[in-house]
Design a protein around this motif. Structure first.
Motif, short mmCIF file in Angstrom:
data_model
loop_
_atom_site.label_atom_id
_atom_site.label_comp_id
_atom_site.label_asym_id
_atom_site.label_seq_id
_atom_site.Cartn_x
_atom_site.Cartn_y
_atom_site.Cartn_z
N PRO A 343 -25.36 -114.07 -10.05
CA PRO A 343 -25.62 -114.67 -11.37
C PRO A 343 -24.32 -114.93 -12.13
N THR A 345 -21.98 -114.61 -15.16
CA THR A 345 -21.85 -113.59 -16.19
C THR A 345 -20.89 -114.06 -17.27
N ILE A 360 -29.14 -119.25 -13.15
CA ILE A 360 -29.42 -117.82 -13.29
C ILE A 360 -28.17 -117.12 -13.82
N LYS A 362 -26.56 -113.45 -15.96
CA LYS A 362 -26.74 -112.04 -16.31
C LYS A 362 -26.14 -111.83 -17.67
N SER A 363 -26.92 -111.34 -18.60
CA SER A 363 -26.47 -111.21 -19.97
C SER A 363 -25.50 -110.04 -20.13
N GLU A 365 -24.43 -106.75 -22.65
CA GLU A 365 -25.30 -105.82 -23.36
C GLU A 365 -25.72 -106.45 -24.68
N VAL A 431 -30.03 -105.42 -21.05
CA VAL A 431 -29.33 -106.28 -20.09
C VAL A 431 -30.39 -106.92 -19.20
N LEU A 432 -30.30 -108.23 -19.02
CA LEU A 432 -31.29 -108.88 -18.17
C LEU A 432 -30.65 -110.01 -17.37
N THR A 433 -31.33 -110.34 -16.29
CA THR A 433 -30.95 -111.48 -15.45
C THR A 433 -32.10 -112.46 -15.46
N VAL A 450 -32.58 -116.51 -22.44
CA VAL A 450 -32.61 -116.12 -21.03
C VAL A 450 -34.07 -115.84 -20.69
N ASP A 457 -35.69 -107.21 -13.44
CA ASP A 457 -34.43 -107.77 -13.90
C ASP A 457 -34.15 -107.49 -15.36
#
Length: 462
Positions: A343, A345, A360, A362-363, A365, A431-433, A450, A457
């Protein structure tokens, strides 16, 4: 011999129906070039809602006034009650089945969707009712268990009387945007049958022997995902791919969140101003909840053929097909497996970029500052969440979770399902993907979200 008898039957039906005269059901009525709407019997004016809807609730009484939340297609729309509960009522229209116009696009589907939308958006009164012959006391659910079977009544008059209401389901059938389906033993079986026979005799829309002018009958063009998103053709000239058929390749970066759907990503490298540039492109494949095996496995490199459509300002692919045992031209093809795409970032400000749409990510925090939850009225626990979040720098990056994803309370050892935004606000970090998407608010503000694809995820820390 059978075809001759059928023609004779249709001719007699047409003569019988036309001889009675009548007027079109709605100002939105349209016909094919083979016939004139002036000869149509107005069956819609004959269908009457017999039960008073005032002071009634659809969710408890099976009849009640509602407001439109969203028109989905020709025979599906979302509503909420006019007063009281604001639960989302997902309605599936009874006695009809219009051609598809979302995850699958069929001839006459666009017209049916626009006809439905016109009647709904012009209405100042909308009433939902269940079938009077139903054995249940309240509204009935369809086979999915998430949508209510509904008759939709509309009027351009506020607080309309029963005589002023028109049945949208029947108007769609009368104008040839749908054949009558599942009408047996319903309260309006006879009038739906008559309306369908008339539409067939007049060769309206789905009954027409001609082609739908809004449907793309062209063969697909082989292009790249980059060309589709950048809006250029194979020669580099500006070209809007919306409504065109295309064949391209990409990798399944995430499966879901809609059943059967997937985010397709691919990296491209090119020279720009003497420097090598690499960028990841993404698009969402929506299948109308049909589950195709190739889209279920992350890492599959696929050749995909489908129709490019626009959904809330971004491109997506619909009308895909796959059959493992009886493959046909245009079916998805698995080119390779096990491909890894980590993902993207970054900070909220870095991820919140149009270049990352349908990619896709990834967040970082995040902390949740608020948001809202919408419950699907057909269930007791399913909620859709929109969460307003910020990273440590104070930059906004929101979260969207559909009601089909079960979020378990991480603070307990039980399997209790989260049903409140307060749960996310209590987390010290999230945190999520998921796939980056955009959403424009009612005030015109463009936001970035997101979109969670799977519960695994999402990580909430308390």
């Amino acid at each position: 011999m059978k075809s001759i008898l059928r023609l004779i039957s249709l001719a007699l039906a047409a003569l019988t129906l036309v001889g009675c005269g009548g007027t079109p059901a709605s100002s939105a009525t349209s016909t094919t070039s083979q016939s004139s709407s002036a000869s149509m019997i107005d069956y819609v004016s004959q269908a009457k809602l017999a039960t008073d809807y005032t002071s009634k609730s659809f969710l408890t009484d099976g009849i009640g006034r509602v407001t439109l939340v969203q028109k989905i297609d020709g025979d599906t729309a979302h509503f909420k009650q006019y007063s009281g509960s604001d639960l989302t009522i997902k309605g599936r229209y009874m006695c009809i089945d219009t051609p598809e116009s979302t995850g699958m696009v069929e001839p006459w589907g666009k017209g049916a969707s626009e006809f439905n939308g016109s009647m709904l958006h012009d209405a100042k009164t909308i009433v939902l009712s269940t079938d009077p012959t139903s054995s249940t006391s309240g509204p009935a659910l369809d086979s999915t268990g998430s949508r209510y079977l509904v008759y939709v009544w509309v009027s351009t008059v506020d607080n309309a009387s029963l005589d002023q209401l028109q049945l949208v389901n029947l108007a769609l059938c009368e104008n040839g945007w749908s054949k009558a389906k599942g009408v047996s033993k319903t309260a309006y079986a006879d009038i739906f049958t008559k309306a369908a026979i008339q539409a067939q005799s007049l060769e309206l829309h789905v009954w027409s022997s001609g082609k739908d002018p809004d449907y793309n009958y062209d063969d697909p063009k082989t292009v790249t995902l980059k060309q589709i998103i950048d809006g250029v053709d194979a020669d580099g000239n500006a070209f809007d791919w919306t409504g065109a058929k295309a064949t391209f390749t990409g990798i399944v970066a995430a499966s879901g969140p809609d059943a059967g759907a997937a985010f397709i990503n691919k990296d491209f490298t090119w020279e720009e101003n003497g420097k090598s540039v690499t960028r990841r492109y993404g698009i969402y494949v929506f299948t109308q909840y049909i589950v195709f095996a190739p889209l279920k496995t992350v890492g599959n490199e696929l050749q995909i053929t489908g129709l490019v459509s626009d959904y809330e300002g971004t491109k997506q692919i619909v009308s895909v097909s796959y059959n493992e045992y009886y493959p046909q031209d245009g079916d998805m093809k698995i080119l390779s497996t096990g491909n890894v795409l980590a993902p993207i970032t970054g900070t909220a400000a870095e991820l919140r970029n149009d270049n990352n749409i349908n990619v896709i990510v990834k967040s970082p925090e995040l902390t949740c500052t608020g948001g809202y939850a919408k419950q699907n009225a057909a269930t007791s626990t399913a909620y859709t969440f929109t969460l307003y979040c910020k990273d440590s720098a104070g930059d906004e990056l929101n979260i969207y979770i559909v009601d089909t994803i079960y979020i378990q309370d991480a603070r307990t050892t039980t399997t209790s399902r989260v049903q409140s935004v307060d749960y996310f606000k209590a987390a010290t970090s999230i945190v999520l993907t998921g796939g980056l998407v955009t959403y424009t608010t009612t005030t015109g503000k463009k936001t970035y979200q997101v979109k969670l694809c799977a519960a695994k995820d999402l990580v909430c820390t308390f």
